[in-house]
Design a protein around this motif. Structure first.
Motif, short mmCIF file in Angstrom:
data_model
loop_
_atom_site.label_atom_id
_atom_site.label_comp_id
_atom_site.label_asym_id
_atom_site.label_seq_id
_atom_site.Cartn_x
_atom_site.Cartn_y
_atom_site.Cartn_z
N ASP A 1 31.05 46.43 18.72
CA ASP A 1 30.65 45.30 19.54
C ASP A 1 31.36 45.32 20.88
O ASP A 1 30.75 45.08 21.93
CB ASP A 1 30.92 43.98 18.81
N ARG B 1 24.54 47.66 17.10
CA ARG B 1 25.66 46.97 17.75
C ARG B 1 25.67 47.19 19.26
O ARG B 1 26.09 46.31 20.01
CB ARG B 1 26.98 47.42 17.14
N ARG C 1 22.81 44.85 20.59
CA ARG C 1 23.04 43.41 20.41
C ARG C 1 24.49 43.16 20.00
O ARG C 1 24.77 42.70 18.88
CB ARG C 1 22.07 42.85 19.35
N ARG D 1 28.00 41.51 19.37
CA ARG D 1 28.42 40.14 19.11
C ARG D 1 29.61 39.80 20.00
O ARG D 1 30.50 40.62 20.21
CB ARG D 1 28.78 39.97 17.63
N THR D 2 29.64 38.59 20.50
CA THR D 2 30.69 38.17 21.43
C THR D 2 31.82 37.42 20.74
O THR D 2 32.76 36.98 21.41
CB THR D 2 30.09 37.27 22.53
N ASP D 3 31.75 37.27 19.43
CA ASP D 3 32.76 36.50 18.70
C ASP D 3 33.72 37.39 17.92
O ASP D 3 34.47 36.90 17.08
CB ASP D 3 32.09 35.51 17.75
N ARG D 4 33.74 38.69 18.18
CA ARG D 4 34.56 39.61 17.40
C ARG D 4 35.97 39.68 17.99
O ARG D 4 36.37 40.66 18.63
CB ARG D 4 33.92 40.98 17.31
#
Length: 318
Positions: free
Chosen positions: A136, A227, A230, A232-235
């Protein structure tokens, strides 16, 4: 072979995992994750140096080494399935508290997934990453350089794209399997020894390497494209992270970690003049850095990560 090692079989949902441990199980547990196309043996030189002080554990990921292989399809190798496997190993081999995770290559890719996972909050004490990014973070790093381009940032992106040539090749249907089960599998140990200037005695390739590498191609097919497209911005890492970056890694640019303090609130960064396979070429230094970091976490001199996200803790190159 690690001195006084103990071998186990641990059953997951669709595979049996081969696990090795050494040292006193009541001491802090260090759990080692290997990369591609390796097996747990790649960590033997480091684990052997640490077993007298810690409880050290490693396992062959699904499809590698002495672990069994699931069905050859993407769903069998997704990162959430690998997380399920880790939880099974933790339940069986690390019953006395949170573990210190150490990953190399794809083991580090997995480690980032686990260190940022809500399911593992409280189960991990720290994470040491060697030569492997969070997928990510990689996707967001690339997107940032396309969104706000400059000559330097575009050179970084192009340079990493060229280094990642093998990722594209592994997405090709059936060809990687044929090559690994054929000439590439036979020649790989000698090729790696030449690249890393390793004597034959220090190479830890198993006889299962051709099949391990063929199976492991599904790791890339199952995870990388999704990944990268798309991310993820919360990792955000929920544990202190030690990042070890070899400056001569032919597969991963040091620039790939430039923005990492956005995702690792407590971060110690080290660099070393070496190639990709540090567990084999720099086992003494790696063991020293792991021990120093683990002890600092245990003593509290490296702070834990609070839910509010503390300022990044950085150290310069070593």
């Amino acid at each position: 072979m690690i001195a006084e090692a103990r071998e186990h079989r641990v059953s997951a949902e669709d595979v049996e995992l081969a696990v090795v441990e050494a040292g006193d199980p009541t001491r802090p547990t260090l759990l080692f994750l290997h990369g591609y196309p390796d097996s747990k043996e790649v960590w033997e030189p480091v684990m052997d140096r640490l077993a007298a002080r810690y409880h050290v554990v490693a396992y062959d990921v699904r499809g590698a080494g002495l672990s069994t292989a699931p069905e050859p399809r993407a769903d069998s190798y997704r990162l959430d399935r690998l997380e399920d496997d880790l939880l099974v190993v933790l339940d069986a081999l690390a019953p006395y508290g949170p573990v210190h995770l150490i990953g190399h290559d794809w083991g580090s890719v997995q480690g980032w997934e686990f260190a940022t996972s809500p399911r593992l909050r409280g189960g991990l004490a720290s994470f040491t990453s060697v030569s492997g990014p969070c997928l990510d973070h990689f996707g967001l790093w690339a997107a940032d350089r396309l969104r706000e381009p400059s000559a330097a940032r575009l050179r970084q992106l192009l340079g990493q794209g060229l280094r990642s040539w093998y990722v594209y090749a592994l997405h090709t249907p059936r060809l990687p399997e044929a090559l690994w089960r054929g000439p590439l599998g036979r020649r790989w140990p000698a090729l790696r020894r030449a690249m890393e200037r390793l004597p034959a005695a220090d190479d830890r390739s198993r006889a299962t390497l051709p099949e391990d590498a063929a199976n492991g191609a599904w790791l890339y097919r199952a995870n990388v494209r999704e990944r990268m497209r798309r991310p993820r911005t919360d990792r955000v890492a929920t544990v202190p992270v030690q990042l070890i970056v070899p400056t001569r890694d032919p597969y991963l640019s040091p620039h790939l970690y430039d923005d990492l303090d956005r995702w690792a609130p407590v971060l110690r960064r080290r660099t070393v003049d070496a190639g990709h396979w540090l567990p084999l070429t720099r086992p003494d230094r790696l063991a020293d850095w792991i021990s120093e970091f683990v002890d600092a976490v245990l003593s509290g001199s490296v702070p834990s990560v609070s839910p509010d996200g503390p300022p990044a803790v950085r150290s310069g190159p070593h």
